[in-house]
Design a protein around this motif. Structure first.
Motif, PDB file in Angstrom:
ATOM      1  N   ARG A  94       0.853  -1.187   0.000  1.00 54.52           N
ATOM      2  CA  ARG A  94       0.000   0.000   0.000  1.00 54.52           C
ATOM      3  C   ARG A  94       0.893   1.242   0.000  1.00 54.52           C
ATOM      4  O   ARG A  94       1.972   1.228   0.575  1.00 54.52           O
ATOM      5  CB  ARG A  94      -0.887   0.036   1.247  1.00 54.52           C
ATOM      6  CG  ARG A  94      -1.798  -1.165   1.406  1.00 54.52           C
ATOM      7  CD  ARG A  94      -2.721  -0.982   2.605  1.00 54.52           C
ATOM      8  NE  ARG A  94      -3.889  -0.218   2.205  1.00 54.52           N
ATOM      9  CZ  ARG A  94      -5.057  -0.771   1.844  1.00 54.52           C
ATOM     10  NH1 ARG A  94      -5.210  -2.077   1.850  1.00 54.52           N
ATOM     11  NH2 ARG A  94      -6.073  -0.024   1.479  1.00 54.52           N
ATOM     12  N   VAL A  95       0.417   2.303  -0.625  1.00 57.41           N
ATOM     13  CA  VAL A  95       1.142   3.569  -0.613  1.00 57.41           C
ATOM     14  C   VAL A  95       0.186   4.704  -0.292  1.00 57.41           C
ATOM     15  O   VAL A  95      -1.016   4.605  -0.525  1.00 57.41           O
ATOM     16  CB  VAL A  95       1.861   3.851  -1.958  1.00 57.41           C
ATOM     17  CG1 VAL A  95       2.972   2.844  -2.203  1.00 57.41           C
ATOM     18  CG2 VAL A  95       0.899   3.874  -3.124  1.00 57.41           C
ATOM     19  N   LEU A  96       0.745   5.776   0.254  1.00 64.70           N
ATOM     20  CA  LEU A  96      -0.014   6.983   0.559  1.00 64.70           C
ATOM     21  C   LEU A  96       0.168   7.992  -0.566  1.00 64.70           C
ATOM     22  O   LEU A  96       1.286   8.182  -1.060  1.00 64.70           O
ATOM     23  CB  LEU A  96       0.478   7.597   1.867  1.00 64.70           C
ATOM     24  CG  LEU A  96       0.003   6.933   3.129  1.00 64.70           C
ATOM     25  CD1 LEU A  96       0.783   7.455   4.332  1.00 64.70           C
ATOM     26  CD2 LEU A  96      -1.483   7.195   3.325  1.00 64.70           C
ATOM     27  N   LEU A  97      -0.904   8.632  -0.931  1.00 69.35           N
ATOM     28  CA  LEU A  97      -0.909   9.599  -2.011  1.00 69.35           C
ATOM     29  C   LEU A  97      -1.152  10.989  -1.458  1.00 69.35           C
ATOM     30  O   LEU A  97      -1.958  11.179  -0.558  1.00 69.35           O
ATOM     31  CB  LEU A  97      -2.026   9.211  -2.989  1.00 69.35           C
ATOM     32  CG  LEU A  97      -2.272  10.089  -4.199  1.00 69.35           C
ATOM     33  CD1 LEU A  97      -2.712   9.218  -5.354  1.00 69.35           C
ATOM     34  CD2 LEU A  97      -3.311  11.142  -3.922  1.00 69.35           C
ATOM     35  N   GLY A  98      -0.460  11.956  -2.003  1.00 73.97           N
ATOM     36  CA  GLY A  98      -0.699  13.367  -1.724  1.00 73.97           C
ATOM     37  C   GLY A  98      -0.673  14.123  -3.041  1.00 73.97           C
ATOM     38  O   GLY A  98       0.030  13.721  -3.967  1.00 73.97           O
TER      39      GLY A  98
END
Length: 181
Positions: A94-98
């Protein structure tokens, strides 16, 4: 306008752009998009270090970060999207997006193009299955953009932040980047 994967040499232009974005976060007429008080709406050295350091790590290593920017015809950064590794173990898939787009260029489809670029990257990257993001619940334009791009709201934390004595809620959204059919 073109979307490019950022290089280390793009970071100073990116920090200038983010600085202007954060000043808008302090504007009384628009919804908060960052959970920070108006007097702290500046690009800190800690923030800069996280992006600089992210270039030192390979994809999948703790601390890695990928950044794409929108450049105008003068090579000025006018939008961005970034992915970063979760700091917790066992969340490697999983990755976090901004992301953000200069306010003068919103509602022109640039946000959708940024998200499509990242989804393509994730589809080509076998280790990334999920894109996650957190958005301040009162930021309806951003939430609507994410829903339009296929993200699903999976929860809301009421009173997540107290910013200038006001309760601010946060919505968590996610998108599966792999087709499990």
């Amino acid at each position: 306008m073109r979307i490019v994967e950022a290089k280390r040499s793009d970071l100073e232009y990116f920090f200038e752009y983010i600085g202007a974005q954060l000043l808008e976060n302090a504007d009384d007429d628009s919804p908060l998009f960052q959970p920070i008080s108006k007097e702290n709406c500046l690009v800190s050295e800690q923030f800069k270090a996280k992006f600089r350091d992210g270039f030192e790590y390979s994809l999948g290593e703790p601390g890695w970060r990928k950044l794409w920017v929108i450049k105008d015809s003068n090579e000025r950064v006018v939008g961005h999207i970034d992915l970063r590794h979760y700091s917790e173990e066992y969340k490697f898939h999983r990755v976090l997006l901004g992301m953000g787009v200069d306010s003068s260029l919103r509602k022109q489809g640039l946000g959708v193009k940024l998200i499509e670029s990242v989804i393509q990257f994730c589809n080509k990257t076998s280790s990334i299955d999920w894109l996650d993001l957190n958005v301040l619940s009162n930021n309806l334009p951003a939430k609507n953009l994410y829903l339009k791009c296929g993200f699903e709201a999976v929860g809301e934390m009421s009173d997540c932040y107290r910013i200038e004595a006001e309760a601010v809620s946060e919505t968590t959204m996610t998108l599966c980047t792999k087709n499990y059919a």
